[in-house]
Design an enzyme around this catalytic site. Structure first.
Site, PDB file in Angstrom:
ATOM      1  N   SER A  58      40.743  42.239  38.632  1.00 57.06           N
ATOM      2  CA  SER A  58      41.191  41.100  37.823  1.00 57.06           C
ATOM      3  C   SER A  58      42.048  41.571  36.648  1.00 57.06           C
ATOM      4  O   SER A  58      41.936  42.706  36.196  1.00 57.06           O
ATOM      5  CB  SER A  58      39.988  40.335  37.273  1.00 57.06           C
ATOM      6  OG  SER A  58      39.100  39.999  38.302  1.00 57.06           O
TER       7      SER A  58
HETATM    8  N1  SAH Z   1      35.141  42.366  39.787  1.00 60.18           N
HETATM    9  C1  SAH Z   1      36.052  43.170  40.569  1.00 60.18           C
HETATM   10  C2  SAH Z   1      37.162  42.361  41.205  1.00 60.18           C
HETATM   11  C3  SAH Z   1      36.656  41.425  42.184  1.00 60.18           C
HETATM   12  S1  SAH Z   1      37.795  40.920  43.437  1.00 60.18           S
HETATM   13  C4  SAH Z   1      36.653  44.293  39.759  1.00 60.18           C
HETATM   14  O1  SAH Z   1      36.319  44.423  38.567  1.00 60.18           O
HETATM   15  O2  SAH Z   1      37.430  45.068  40.309  1.00 60.18           O
HETATM   16  C5  SAH Z   1      36.627  40.040  44.396  1.00 60.18           C
HETATM   17  C6  SAH Z   1      35.742  40.909  45.242  1.00 60.18           C
HETATM   18  O3  SAH Z   1      34.786  40.074  45.851  1.00 60.18           O
HETATM   19  C7  SAH Z   1      36.478  41.630  46.374  1.00 60.18           C
HETATM   20  O4  SAH Z   1      36.283  42.998  46.258  1.00 60.18           O
HETATM   21  C8  SAH Z   1      35.814  41.062  47.623  1.00 60.18           C
HETATM   22  O5  SAH Z   1      35.694  42.005  48.670  1.00 60.18           O
HETATM   23  C9  SAH Z   1      34.462  40.627  47.103  1.00 60.18           C
HETATM   24  N2  SAH Z   1      33.747  39.637  47.895  1.00 60.18           N
HETATM   25  C10 SAH Z   1      34.258  38.626  48.644  1.00 60.18           C
HETATM   26  N3  SAH Z   1      33.263  37.931  49.230  1.00 60.18           N
HETATM   27  C11 SAH Z   1      32.097  38.497  48.835  1.00 60.18           C
HETATM   28  C12 SAH Z   1      30.719  38.240  49.109  1.00 60.18           C
HETATM   29  N4  SAH Z   1      30.338  37.230  49.922  1.00 60.18           N
HETATM   30  N5  SAH Z   1      29.791  39.036  48.545  1.00 60.18           N
HETATM   31  C13 SAH Z   1      30.143  40.062  47.731  1.00 60.18           C
HETATM   32  N6  SAH Z   1      31.432  40.357  47.452  1.00 60.18           N
HETATM   33  C14 SAH Z   1      32.392  39.585  47.992  1.00 60.18           C
END
Ligand code: SAH
Length: 204
Positions: A58
């Site tokens: 993000s």
């Molecule tokens: N907080 C992260 C960015 C998140 S991007 C950082 O600091 O880098 C969103 C993330 O959610 C992605 O890596 C994606 O793979 C994950 N994601 C998507 N669906 C999900 C689920 N059902 N459970 C856990 N993670 C999930």
């Protein structure tokens, strides 16, 4: 690093960073360590960046805003849904007792684990799994932060949240969401909308 100081100053000036302890967490956490080599030059620009597998870290202003809204306290046990690069978890780790971060993609779990290890962070546990069900094993949580776009606030999250606990989630469709803050109270859920945002979608 000069770039990091500049970014932090800009986030303060624009009101995203509000409290001294969150400012310190940003200063103490190198964002470049959570970004694949080819995009590292942009680590301190205020923008999301690719971390592989079509996912993104993000933008710093969004991390700042969500961290402040979560009201982190030193005693807190926090669940993050969507571990990604591990950067948001790293920021939270400076402010709370323990972070459980659940990520659905195994390659990203390895990436985040390696990043956290390199930076020397020990109070984050990265877990491989579907965070739409929360992480019942370590419930209840003081705070829950969802960092992928979700169509709704799942009951499993609310059930795993302590009374007076705070949940933060981008709620909406695939292209646009609203950042919703929920506080669990004896009278029910208090909700506030903190405006529009764009996150990659939650997958099952
Ligand atoms: N907080 C992260 C960015 C998140 S991007 C950082 O600091 O880098 C969103 C993330 O959610 C992605 O890596 C994606 O793979 C994950 N994601 C998507 N669906 C999900 C689920 N059902 N459970 C856990 N993670 C999930």
């Amino acid at each position: 690093m000069r770039d990091k100081k500049e970014l932090v100053q800009n986030l303060k000036n624009s009101g995203y960073l509000k409290t001294q302890k969150v400012v310190k967490a940003f200063i103490d956490t190198p964002r470049d360590d959570f970004i694949p080599k080819k995009s590292r030059d942009y680590a301190y620009a205020d923008q999301p960046l690719p971390i592989g597998k079509g996912q993104t870290i993000s933008a710093p202003h969004m991390v700042a805003m969500m961290t402040e809204l979560l009201e982190p306290e030193a005693k807190d046990k926090v669940l993050e849904v969507g571990g990604g690069s591990g950067y948001q978890a790293a920021i939270l780790s400076r402010l709370v007792k323990k972070v459980y971060s659940i990520e659905v993609d195994p390659e990203l779990v390895s990436f985040a684990k390696a990043n956290l290890r390199r930076v020397g962070i020990k109070n984050v546990e990265m877990i491989l799994g579907d965070g739409s069900k929360g992480y019942p094993k370590e419930k209840p949580y003081d705070k829950i932060m969802v960092t992928c776009a979700t169509p709704e606030i799942f009951d499993s999250w609310i059930n795993q949240l302590k009374m007076r606990g705070v949940l933060l989630a981008p709620v909406g469709g695939g292209f646009y969401q609203e950042l919703i803050k929920v506080r669990k109270t004896k009278k029910g859920l208090e909700q506030r909308n903190h405006g529009g945002c764009v996150f990659v979608p939650l997958r099952h």
